[in-house]
Design a protein around this motif. Sequence first.
Motif, PDB file in Angstrom:
ATOM      1  N   GLU A 243       0.710  -1.201   0.053  1.00  0.00           N
ATOM      2  CA  GLU A 243      -0.026  -0.010   0.017  1.00  0.00           C
ATOM      3  C   GLU A 243       0.883   1.236  -0.119  1.00  0.00           C
ATOM      4  OE1 GLU A 243      -3.525   1.845   2.897  1.00  0.00           O
ATOM      5  OE2 GLU A 243      -2.877  -0.169   3.319  1.00  0.00           O
ATOM      6  N   LYS A 246       2.557   1.840  -3.448  1.00  0.00           N
ATOM      7  CA  LYS A 246       1.490   2.362  -4.423  1.00  0.00           C
ATOM      8  C   LYS A 246       1.532   3.882  -4.314  1.00  0.00           C
ATOM      9  CE  LYS A 246      -1.678  -1.491  -5.470  1.00  0.00           C
ATOM     10  NZ  LYS A 246      -3.035  -1.757  -5.423  1.00  0.00           N
ATOM     11  N   ALA A 247       1.188   4.419  -3.067  1.00  0.00           N
ATOM     12  CA  ALA A 247       1.161   5.629  -2.789  1.00  0.00           C
ATOM     13  C   ALA A 247       2.475   6.403  -3.347  1.00  0.00           C
ATOM     14  CB  ALA A 247       0.715   5.866  -1.318  1.00  0.00           C
ATOM     15  N   SER A 250       2.913   6.521  -7.134  1.00  0.00           N
ATOM     16  CA  SER A 250       1.809   7.442  -7.772  1.00  0.00           C
ATOM     17  C   SER A 250       2.485   8.878  -7.599  1.00  0.00           C
ATOM     18  CB  SER A 250       0.530   7.456  -6.839  1.00  0.00           C
ATOM     19  OG  SER A 250      -0.237   6.385  -7.496  1.00  0.00           O
ATOM     20  N   HIS A 251       3.031   8.913  -6.205  1.00  0.00           N
ATOM     21  CA  HIS A 251       3.498  10.342  -6.313  1.00  0.00           C
ATOM     22  C   HIS A 251       4.550  10.582  -6.930  1.00  0.00           C
ATOM     23  CE1 HIS A 251       4.276  13.990  -4.151  1.00  0.00           C
ATOM     24  NE2 HIS A 251       5.674  13.597  -4.074  1.00  0.00           N
ATOM     25  N   GLU A 254       3.461  11.109 -10.558  1.00  0.00           N
ATOM     26  CA  GLU A 254       3.046  12.430 -10.694  1.00  0.00           C
ATOM     27  C   GLU A 254       4.023  13.670 -10.816  1.00  0.00           C
ATOM     28  OE1 GLU A 254      -0.222  12.174  -7.282  1.00  0.00           O
ATOM     29  OE2 GLU A 254      -1.442  13.487  -8.714  1.00  0.00           O
ATOM     30  N   PRO A 274      -2.297   8.056 -11.250  1.00  0.00           N
ATOM     31  CA  PRO A 274      -2.413   7.455  -9.949  1.00  0.00           C
ATOM     32  C   PRO A 274      -3.716   6.627 -10.014  1.00  0.00           C
ATOM     33  CG  PRO A 274      -2.205   9.939  -9.830  1.00  0.00           C
ATOM     34  CD  PRO A 274      -2.255   9.513 -11.220  1.00  0.00           C
ATOM     35  N   GLU A 275      -4.682   6.798 -10.957  1.00  0.00           N
ATOM     36  CA  GLU A 275      -5.947   5.872 -10.992  1.00  0.00           C
ATOM     37  C   GLU A 275      -5.367   4.392 -11.493  1.00  0.00           C
ATOM     38  OE1 GLU A 275      -5.687   8.996 -12.408  1.00  0.00           O
ATOM     39  OE2 GLU A 275      -6.658   9.904 -10.810  1.00  0.00           O
ATOM     40  N   VAL A 277      -2.402   3.263 -11.223  1.00  0.00           N
ATOM     41  CA  VAL A 277      -1.507   2.509 -10.084  1.00  0.00           C
ATOM     42  C   VAL A 277      -2.207   2.010  -9.042  1.00  0.00           C
ATOM     43  CG1 VAL A 277       0.313   2.863  -8.057  1.00  0.00           C
ATOM     44  CG2 VAL A 277       0.361   4.199 -10.461  1.00  0.00           C
ATOM     45  N   ALA A 278      -3.316   2.874  -8.602  1.00  0.00           N
ATOM     46  CA  ALA A 278      -4.480   2.340  -7.784  1.00  0.00           C
ATOM     47  C   ALA A 278      -4.874   0.827  -8.267  1.00  0.00           C
ATOM     48  CB  ALA A 278      -5.487   3.118  -7.560  1.00  0.00           C
ATOM     49  N   LYS A 279      -5.009   0.325  -9.344  1.00  0.00           N
ATOM     50  CA  LYS A 279      -5.729  -0.699  -9.852  1.00  0.00           C
ATOM     51  C   LYS A 279      -4.504  -1.902  -9.989  1.00  0.00           C
ATOM     52  CE  LYS A 279      -8.533   1.513 -13.211  1.00  0.00           C
ATOM     53  NZ  LYS A 279      -8.311   1.857 -14.752  1.00  0.00           N
ATOM     54  N   LYS A 325      -5.865  -5.532 -16.261  1.00  0.00           N
ATOM     55  CA  LYS A 325      -6.179  -4.569 -15.378  1.00  0.00           C
ATOM     56  C   LYS A 325      -5.834  -3.096 -15.617  1.00  0.00           C
ATOM     57  CE  LYS A 325      -6.504  -7.975 -12.376  1.00  0.00           C
ATOM     58  NZ  LYS A 325      -7.895  -8.492 -11.712  1.00  0.00           N
TER      59      LYS A 325
END
Lengths: 446, 446
Positions: A243, A246-247, A250-251, A254, A274-275, A277-279, A325
């Motif tokens: 988790e 992933k965050a 994402s950062h 971005e 980010p959307e 990566v969340a998947k 995915k």
Amino acid sequence: MRVLAKDMVRAAGEKSGEELEVSGWVHRIRDMGGITFVVLRDRSGIMQLVFDSKPLDADGNELTLESVITAKGNASLNIKAPGGAELKVSSVRVLSRAEPDLPYQVNGNVSQFSLETILDNRMLSLRNPKIRAIFKIQATIIDAFSAYLRSRDFTEIKTSKLVGSGTEGGTELFEVEYFDRKVYLAQSPQLYKQALVAAGFERVFEVCPVYRAEKHDTPRHLNEYVSMDVEMGFIESEKDLIELEKALLSHIFEEVAKRNSAELEMWNAAVPSPEAVAKAPTIPYEETLKIVNEEAAKGKNPGSRIFDINPEAERLVCEWALREKGIDLVFVNEFPRRHRPFYTYPLNKGDGGAAATTMSFDALFRGLEITSGSRRQHDYKTLAETLPKFGLKAEDMAGYLSVFKYGCPPHGGFAIGCERLTQKILGLANVKEASLFPRDRKRVEP
Amino acid sequence: MRVLAKDMVRAAGEKSGEELEVSGWVHRIRDMGGITFVVLRDRSGIMQLVFDSKPLDADGNELTLESVITAKGNASLNIKAPGGAELKVSSVRVLSRAEPDLPYQVNGNVSQFSLETILDNRMLSLRNPKIRAIFKIQATIIDAFSAYLRSRDFTEIKTSKLVGSGTEGGTELFEVEYFDRKVYLAQSPQLYKQALVAAGFERVFEVCPVYRAEKHDTPRHLNEYVSMDVEMGFIESEKDLIELEKALLSHIFEEVAKRNSAELEMWNAAVPSPEAVAKAPTIPYEETLKIVNEEAAKGKNPGSRIFDINPEAERLVCEWALREKGIDLVFVNEFPRRHRPFYTYPLNKGDGGAAATTMSFDALFRGLEITSGSRRQHDYKTLAETLPKFGLKAEDMAGYLSVFKYGCPPHGGFAIGCERLTQKILGLANVKEASLFPRDRKRVEP
């Protein structure tokens, strides 16, 4: 006052008629007879200079490519000039004249040179804007990594790279003559990260060089690389770490998208949203093997079997994830005990048998492992009992064990290979392209 | 949901009556008969737990110091409790039981232990909040250094620490067995910084380990330390660098003051204000010698002469500056040629004689050199001619020279010793106290 290439259009508008000063490297020269166009390169980009006679230095020498100059003149908008503006030069000063026997074509197309040529001429190949772009993005990756972790209350640490023994079992270490004894270059800051979590920092990170004395030369290995290491206390399992990563990714993506759009464009590259990566799925090891074998069965060698998460498997599962995915980022968890270091925490308490699995994971991005991580064993007695099973002696590991003997929270961590992440963001064929001064078995220069 | 020590007062107010959860290390136990007070330490500070009976783990064992626990209960304000609030515990879980034979008193007063004891017990001494505070401040220093330079368009770089030869003349290098040859641990990223300025980055910085195989053991030396390195193109002289370092130090001090007031207070330390830093004098080498000799004449040995900026001189000129200028930060510039490496730029063009001075400087802070810097020679022919005078061969330095052969802007840079700056901010007696895992001739553990 110097104007940078990126500010030329604005300066041409705001300071029309004023004399401006620019400085940089002579990137290209086009002699059109009466008039000469020079493309000047600075840290921010390129710009066009116009000379109405052949540009000469104070000694009457012609300009050479890669010479460093300062020019003054008036700027005007010109939609045909690189960057959209040009400087009509009234005076020029050569700060450093490049010898005319330039052995590498700095302004050439990167794809026309072999990796060997690029690395043999490293001091010059780094001048190419497209190659420089790799390291502008790498700088963003390191900053975004660090900034995100700081925002989550992680403390940056700087630990020794000279260690008495290896943490991964003692193989593949570079030996250092340290006064009258031998020490080794650290393979990872693993022990120190854990020690500092246990010392009460709870959450730490380090960006540092690590060393692997591996003899093989592949497009995915470096003997010295930059590890972006994280360790975190009071976690439940590797899922907390996934988790966090992933965050973190994402950062990083971005920030790269925000700060390095020009560099991404040069490489025709894009970062996941980010959307997306969340998947990214988390798939247990055994299930991953099933997927890659199903994928392999559809491929060129339908009869072949894959028994391990090898480079082929990394590629296949990422292809599968992109298709199924929408993102070629996969977290594989629950690796078997036999594939992980002794300090990896078991998935089921007390289960140390051959079939045992662990609270561990790899992150695979665009077909390449970029991260390995796990929850760690923090129980002193269990660790002490585990060591002999891995051919290690408790007395050799006394320093390590003392961390756990006097109170250590449940914890875990991971490391992201900085060059590999850079490589995969840009789609580079070889990880060495993402190292400023790569080291391999043959290369220690420059 | 876990509450940190620093948030206990707020939680006691906002969540009065609710059950809260806290986690951390058992810092202190006071058994008052019927009731037991436990001071719990987490990454943010300490807090008081109140047990109305003797706290025991699930197996009926008594709590030991340094055990890691999670406790639940109700928080209330208590002006007498450390931090101003306390938790009346309803349940406790021991996550990791510390063995009762703790060899180092974690909750003791740091000043009661010798440096040897602190370093011999490093894994435990780092648990002491006052010692941990050193590294919280160090993390701020590194972040503030990097953030300020990024804001000025510097690019962070990561260069190899394995080099074919030394940049300072080849002495004091640690040898590494690199496959079938020998390489050395880098003494500084000097050559690479310069190469990257010349490659068009123009402005670069690196925070990295550097190595000095010096045999002497003094309170100001480490064999491995963290160097905060800066290099900048298109400068005129070392004065541009001094201006940059002043701004940089100002920013670092401001961030430390802002983020680490609690840590500064533990050490009874303060950082200079930006106004004070602005007043730091720049004094040429010869004039500095004059000042220190005048100062020495007023001291205990009025007949003694100081011929060099040695540690005694560093102390004296800083004392003088504090008295005369209100800040014990001094920039000494214009060092004689003989005191500086071959790449240092001369103050007067062509002046390479014995009396020649250079565009160089040191920064002295609170009596200690924390920085050495200079404008560098960027002219290829001059460099090639200079090498033999320093006992160096052009053919051994071909890689270095190629940087200048093909166009290199005027440039210069400096490095700040991270541990020394940390040491001087806090007033530590020995620089080893400011290194998480210091390396000296005898110490490579832990």
